[in-house]
Design an enzyme around this catalytic site. Structure first.
Site, PDB file in Angstrom:
ATOM      1  N   TYR A 129      -9.992 -38.364 -13.780  1.00 51.95           N
ATOM      2  CA  TYR A 129      -9.958 -39.442 -14.662  1.00 51.95           C
ATOM      3  C   TYR A 129      -9.595 -39.164 -16.015  1.00 51.95           C
ATOM      4  O   TYR A 129     -10.157 -37.886 -16.337  1.00 51.95           O
ATOM      5  CB  TYR A 129     -11.270 -40.158 -14.859  1.00 51.95           C
ATOM      6  N   HIS A 130      -8.686 -39.580 -16.698  1.00 51.00           N
ATOM      7  CA  HIS A 130      -8.134 -38.927 -18.015  1.00 51.00           C
ATOM      8  C   HIS A 130      -8.882 -39.663 -19.358  1.00 51.00           C
ATOM      9  O   HIS A 130      -8.956 -40.818 -19.342  1.00 51.00           O
ATOM     10  CB  HIS A 130      -6.647 -39.102 -17.957  1.00 51.00           C
ATOM     11  N   GLY A 131      -9.512 -38.580 -19.878  1.00 51.78           N
ATOM     12  CA  GLY A 131     -10.269 -39.247 -21.183  1.00 51.78           C
ATOM     13  C   GLY A 131      -9.341 -39.238 -22.182  1.00 51.78           C
ATOM     14  O   GLY A 131      -8.035 -38.980 -22.060  1.00 51.78           O
TER      15      GLY A 131
END
Length: 330
Positions: A129-131
């Site tokens: 998951y990309h912050g």
């Protein structure tokens, strides 16, 4: 002017240095009551200081990137590398950068990495998951290098390759832009490869609800199928509490969709607790389609979010977790 300066320091009632400064400025500028204007300006600055800090802190990460680039140039110069990329002469440089970033992660975020045993001994596709920033991936790769002496390449958006001065850093750290064939080649060489299917859109427009924004992307799944490697899901707890964006502003979303550049402002840089969790691998199955594998991977990442992240995310709670011990079952 001279008489005015003397009156600032002589006489029964001495004027303060600040009052004297205001008097001199009034004489020079011809503006009366300049002290009132400056006092008001100082008040506004004090009032807005916390807001200014929120947008200044992300610049620390940018500074660290350029410090890394400077160190690489020094390393290259010191070792007089004529053919820098003909063989793996950057081992020492990677050790240096891993130590730098891991130190920052330990000090600023109390960074922890869990589930390293789930990484295969050979190649594998790490999907995460990309912050709002990829700082959690940077900490992950640094800690992995220190713990296991393993290198993990990563797929980055095309705009990263346009950043001034970044070429040497991207080359040394194995950052690639694709295409699919390049990703497959990297995996077939026996390396780990990381990718965030949500990319920049997920980074800018997801929020404290940790909504996965992958749309119908399945290219990463096809890469894993073509390379015949497992997919390893990964998620970092509190990643959106460290840095946040103003992606909720509709006009910024519309502008991004037009120009496809990350023009949405970042704020934060809070020293929240960051923990990266590596899930169990999804093994290669020759009969599974890319669509099925993509859905299975999304479900695995979602499961990590539901298990390790309190939703909605809260900055204060994430800060307090710096002083709490992680449960054993995590």
């Amino acid at each position: 002017m001279t008489g005015g300066n003397e009156s600032s320091t002589a006489g029964p009632t001495s004027m303060s240095y600040l009052t004297c400064l205001f008097y001199i400025l009034e004489e020079w500028t011809g503006v009366e009551h300049i002290g009132d204007y400056l006092s008001y300006a100082f008040y506004i600055l004090w009032l807005l200081f916390p807001l200014v800090v929120l947008f200044v802190f992300p610049g620390v990460i940018v500074i660290l990137f350029y410090v890394s680039i400077l160190l690489l140039h020094i390393y290259k110069r010191k070792n007089e590398l004529k053919e820098a990329y003909s063989h793996d002469v950057w081992v020492g440089a990677r050790e240096m950068l891993a130590t730098l970033w891991d130190g920052h992660g330990r000090i600023w975020h109390g960074y922890e990495l869990h589930g390293v045993e789930n990484l295969p001994a050979g190649p594998g596709l790490v999907v995460f998951y990309h912050g709002a920033t990829p700082v959690d991936y940077i900490y992950f790769s640094a800690r992995l290098h220190i713990m296991k002496k393993r290198r993990c390449s990563v797929v980055a958006d095309h705009f990263v390759f346009r950043l001034p001065g970044f070429k040497i850093l991207l080359d040394v750290q194995g950052v690639i832009h694709g295409p699919k064939e390049a990703c497959v080649r990297t995996l077939k060489k026996g390396h780990l490869l990381a990718i965030a299917p949500g990319g920049v859109r997920e980074a800018l427009f997801s929020d404290e609800m940790y909504t996965i924004l992958w749309s119908n992307r399945k290219g990463f799944a096809q890469v894993a199928i073509d390379a015949k490697v497992p997919i390893i899901p990964m998620f970092t707890q509190n990643v959106r509490e460290g840095f946040r964006t103003l992606g909720g502003i509709k006009i910024l979303r519309s502008l991004y969709e037009r120009i496809r550049l990350p023009i949405v402002p970042l704020y934060g840089g809070f020293p929240v607790k960051l923990r990266t969790f590596i899930g169990e691998p999804i093994p290669y199955e020759p009969n599974m389609t890319a669509e099925e594998l993509a859905e299975k991977t999304k479900a695995a990442v979602q499961a990590l979010i539901e298990k390790h992240q309190k939703i909605p995310g809260n900055v204060f709670r994430a800060l307090m977790e710096r002083f709490q011990r992680q449960k054993k079952e995590d």
